[in-house]
Design an enzyme around this catalytic site. Structure first.
Site, PDB file in Angstrom:
ATOM      1  N   HIS A  48       1.750   7.663  -2.696  1.00 53.40           N
ATOM      2  CA  HIS A  48       1.745   8.645  -1.447  1.00 53.40           C
ATOM      3  C   HIS A  48       3.068   8.888  -0.936  1.00 53.40           C
ATOM      4  CE1 HIS A  48      -2.748   7.703  -1.879  1.00 53.40           C
ATOM      5  NE2 HIS A  48      -2.885   9.174  -1.813  1.00 53.40           N
ATOM      6  N   ARG A  49       3.646   7.558  -0.685  1.00 48.29           N
ATOM      7  CA  ARG A  49       5.008   7.553  -0.305  1.00 48.29           C
ATOM      8  C   ARG A  49       5.781   7.219  -1.215  1.00 48.29           C
ATOM      9  NH1 ARG A  49       5.139   4.948   5.650  1.00 48.29           N
ATOM     10  NH2 ARG A  49       5.896   6.930   6.729  1.00 48.29           N
ATOM     11  N   LYS A  53       7.763   0.367  -3.704  1.00 54.79           N
ATOM     12  CA  LYS A  53       8.820  -0.784  -3.355  1.00 54.79           C
ATOM     13  C   LYS A  53       8.044  -1.993  -3.747  1.00 54.79           C
ATOM     14  CE  LYS A  53      10.844  -2.897   0.667  1.00 54.79           C
ATOM     15  NZ  LYS A  53      10.700  -4.411   0.180  1.00 54.79           N
ATOM     16  N   LYS A  77       2.227  -3.642   3.795  1.00 54.03           N
ATOM     17  CA  LYS A  77       3.480  -4.197   4.895  1.00 54.03           C
ATOM     18  C   LYS A  77       4.215  -2.871   5.235  1.00 54.03           C
ATOM     19  CE  LYS A  77       3.986  -8.422   2.157  1.00 54.03           C
ATOM     20  NZ  LYS A  77       4.862  -9.243   1.280  1.00 54.03           N
ATOM     21  N   ASP A  82       5.882   0.929   9.001  1.00 54.06           N
ATOM     22  CA  ASP A  82       6.179   2.486   9.017  1.00 54.06           C
ATOM     23  C   ASP A  82       7.618   2.501   8.130  1.00 54.06           C
ATOM     24  OD1 ASP A  82       5.868   5.016   9.331  1.00 54.06           O
ATOM     25  OD2 ASP A  82       7.183   5.277  11.016  1.00 54.06           O
ATOM     26  N   LYS A  89       4.642  -3.513  -7.653  1.00 52.59           N
ATOM     27  CA  LYS A  89       4.987  -5.035  -7.997  1.00 52.59           C
ATOM     28  C   LYS A  89       5.130  -5.234  -9.551  1.00 52.59           C
ATOM     29  CE  LYS A  89       5.703  -9.325  -6.445  1.00 52.59           C
ATOM     30  NZ  LYS A  89       6.671  -9.628  -5.610  1.00 52.59           N
TER      31      LYS A  89
END
Length: 94
Positions: A48-49, A53, A77, A82, A89
């Site tokens: 979604h974002r 990461k 996290k 934000d 991962k």
């Protein structure tokens, strides 16, 4: 914890699983001449974002369930702080 959220069960099921999982295995020849097959995994929990990461884990106990769980934790996290990334991962069982 989900019981405390004001969310429908369908919404909870949507965010539980990973969006994408990649499994790989590759052989390599060791210095003694034997061949070892190494397994690797990459999970993207939430796209979604973007970008997603998350780091890499190298251990003899790595498995797909662990990588998916750690990708989910990375999503939480980033959302808590934000940070504009989804969770991901990777892991290599070596």
């Amino acid at each position: 914890a989900a019981g405390f959220l004001d969310m429908e069960e369908d919404e909870l099921n949507l965010i539980k699983g990973c969006d994408a999982v990649l499994r790989v295995s590759f052989p390599f020849k060791k210095s003694d001449g034997s061949i070892q097959v190494v397994k690797g995994y990459r999970a993207q929990h939430s796209k979604h974002r973007l970008p997603v990461k998350g780091g890499m884990r190298f251990a003899s106990t790595v498995n797909l369930q662990e990588i998916e769980a750690l990708a989910g934790l990375m999503t939480l996290k980033c959302a808590t702080m934000d940070i504009p990334f989804g969770g991901g991962k990777g892991g290599v069982c070596i």
